[in-house]
Design a protein around this motif. Structure first.
Motif: not given
Ligand code: CAA
Length: 261
Positions: A242-244, A260-261, A206-207, A233-238
């Motif tokens: 995968d960000q966690k 990957h989710s 995703v990233a 997009l950066f905000h959306g990755l939160f």
């Protein structure tokens, strides 16, 4: 993998799809049937969840020596206009997954343009780039005049387009057309590109896809719009697992496992 006539498709490493242009007798001239197969294979790999990045290559002698001149020779304006000649070439730029061009030998005309459509270009010292269309009484038609201006500026693009002179791997590297020239040796550039693709495929997909989308936005947007797009997009990755996982793994001093989710 499906059998094709003008290309080969393989999976040389985990998460990596490799497309090899395979019309050796014509130095990989990009005929319509070849491009149709290329688009089909690329779209298939793009959809395949086990694939994280693609590599596109040719032979030692030629990445691709351009659009197929013999196919184009007798076409009329009406033929090329009504059939939207070359319009389907842009499909490569719409892929979500990163695609790396591994260039050895000739990358001329449409071959140079095809490499420029890829996200990253690695070159062998033998690579020869150029837009020789002026010598055929035409101009680049696969994006060369536009993508080269972004990559190397107006003056150099104008010189190359109007004189048709080729440029070397060393020039391509010093101008920033290619990210680097890989050391000499048969197959080396493909090997390096596959290694790079495998590294990209090992990250959060995703990233990776968001990163590709953000970089590409720089071609289309003003700086202010592009910065806002990147931040969103950066905000959306939160919102992703995968960000966690990535940030927790850092804090807990362990290796992250992406889902990957
Ligand atoms: N289209 C069709 N056939 C091609 C080709 C092309 N672009 N490039 C090479 N070939 C063919 C040759 O006709 C030859 O076929 P035959 O054996 O049947 O004669 C075979 O590939 C081997 O080529 P050469 O004998 O010419 O090999 P060489 O080593 O002497 O020269 C070369 C290599 C300098 C790359 C030379 O082949 C060449 O100049 N090719 C054309 C390059 C070119 O003008 N590309 C631009 C095409 S137009 C375009 O791409 C438009 C666009 O913007 C999309």
């Amino acid at each position: 993998n499906k059998e094709y006539e003008h290309i080969l498709v393989s999976r040389p490493a985990e998460g990596v799809g490799l497309i090899t242009l395979n019309r050796p007798k014509a130095l990989n001239a990009l005929s319509s049937p070849l491009f149709k197969e290329l688009n089909e294979a690329a779209e298939e790999l793009d959809k395949d969840e086990s694939i994280g990045a693609l590599v596109l290559t040719g032979s030692e002698r030629a990445f691709a020596a351009g659009a197929d001149i013999k196919e184009m020779k007798d076409k009329t304006f009406v033929d090329v206009y009504r059939n939207r000649f070359l319009e389907d070439w842009t499909k490569i730029t719409a892929l979500r997954k990163p695609i790396i061009a591994a260039v050895s030998g000739y990358a001329l005309g449409g071959g140079c343009e095809l490499a420029l459509m890829c996200d990253i270009i690695l070159a062998s010292p033998t690579a020869v780039f150029g837009q020789p269309e002026i010598n055929l009484g035409v101009i680049p038609g696969g994006g060369g005049t536009q993508r080269l201006v972004h990559a190397i500026g107006k003056s150099r693009t104008m010189e190359l387009t109007l004189t048709g002179r080729n440029f070397s791997a060393v020039e391509a590297e010093s101008w920033g057309v290619v990210s680097r020239v890989v050391s000499e040796g048969e197959g080396k550039v493909v090997e390096e590109a596959v290694k790079m693709a495998a590294l990209i495929a090992s990250k959060s997909q995703v990233a990776v896809q968001a990163g590709k989308e953000a970089v590409n936005a720089a071609y289309e947007m003003t700086l202010a719009e592009g910065l806002r797009f990147e931040r969103r997009l950066f905000h959306g990755l939160f919102a992703t697992q995968d960000q966690k996982e990535g940030m927790s793994a850092f804090a807990e001093k362990r290796k992250s496992t992406w889902n990957h989710s």
